[in-house]
Motif scaffolding. Structure first.
Motif, short mmCIF file in Angstrom:
data_model
loop_
_atom_site.label_atom_id
_atom_site.label_comp_id
_atom_site.label_asym_id
_atom_site.label_seq_id
_atom_site.Cartn_x
_atom_site.Cartn_y
_atom_site.Cartn_z
N ALA A 11 23.73 -57.89 -52.77
CA ALA A 11 25.18 -58.03 -52.61
C ALA A 11 25.79 -58.93 -53.70
O ALA A 11 26.96 -58.79 -54.04
N ASP B 150 27.77 -67.30 -44.71
CA ASP B 150 27.62 -65.85 -44.74
C ASP B 150 28.02 -65.37 -46.13
O ASP B 150 29.08 -65.73 -46.63
N GLN B 151 27.17 -64.57 -46.77
CA GLN B 151 27.44 -64.14 -48.14
C GLN B 151 28.69 -63.29 -48.26
O GLN B 151 29.40 -63.38 -49.27
N ASN B 152 29.00 -62.50 -47.26
CA ASN B 152 30.22 -61.70 -47.33
C ASN B 152 31.46 -62.58 -47.26
O ASN B 152 32.45 -62.34 -47.97
N GLU B 153 31.42 -63.61 -46.43
CA GLU B 153 32.53 -64.55 -46.36
C GLU B 153 32.66 -65.35 -47.66
O GLU B 153 33.75 -65.74 -48.06
N SER C 67 35.64 -63.98 -38.77
CA SER C 67 35.72 -65.04 -39.78
C SER C 67 36.14 -66.38 -39.19
O SER C 67 37.02 -66.45 -38.34
N ARG D 205 34.62 -63.12 -49.99
CA ARG D 205 36.02 -63.05 -49.55
C ARG D 205 36.81 -64.31 -49.87
O ARG D 205 38.03 -64.27 -49.99
#
Length: 184
Positions: A98, A72-75, A45, A78
């Motif tokens: 996602a 980034d889609q996950n970041e 990250s 988060r």
């Protein structure tokens, strides 16, 4: 204006912050920022807090960011807690499923968060031979198209011409325009 810019190491988050800072300083605005690199060298990250205006601290508090730029889609998921109500999320999507989470969509709707999506990797595969080093400039172009900040495409174009290594200048300008045209 308070930005939180997130992604993983190697995506150009710090260059994007530098471009935004350059633009603000050229307009004689106060600029403040802080970066958390984490395990950036290993794809970990990276978070950049960036403020334009009269602020006392470089860090953006939870629930106060006007804009979350997510490479980034996950970041993005988060770091949603940084966004204020009615804030704006610009996110690079590589797996739309996602973001099809019921709880996530209820949260976004409840907080009136505007979501702008860009398929950055697909665009770079098609137009730049899969060179993902240009993702940062693509995101900046998309930011201008969203019209949620005071940053305009001509200002980004000029900053990139001044800050980009000469060998990447033409490609960066091409990608900037691709990002501007790619929001869905």
């Amino acid at each position: 204006m308070q930005y939180v810019i997130v992604g993983i190491g190697g995506q150009g988050i710090l260059f994007s912050t530098k471009v935004l800072g350059h633009i603000a300083m050229s307009r004689n605005e106060k600029v403040m920022g802080s970066e958390v690199h984490g395990m950036a060298q290993r794809g970990g990250s990276v978070i950049s807090h960036f403020k334009v205006g009269d602020y006392q601290s470089p860090l953006v508090k939870t629930g106060e960011a006007d804009i979350l730029l997510a490479f980034d889609q996950n970041e993005a998921i988060r770091n949603l807690h940084f966004l204020r109500e009615e804030g704006s999320l610009l996110v690079n999507i590589f797996d739309e499923k996602a973001l099809e989470n019921t709880h996530l969509n209820e949260y976004l709707k409840k907080r009136n968060i505007k979501v702008f999506k860009i398929k950055g990797y697909d665009i770079l595969k098609e137009h730049m031979g899969g060179n993902f080093l240009f993702l940062n400039v693509l995101i900046l172009g998309a930011l201008c198209a969203c019209d949620v900040s005071t940053v305009k495409i001509d200002q980004v174009r000029q900053a990139i011409q001044q800050l980009s290594p000469e060998k990447f200048a033409d490609a960066n300008l091409k990608v900037l325009n691709l990002g501007y045209d790619a929001i869905f």
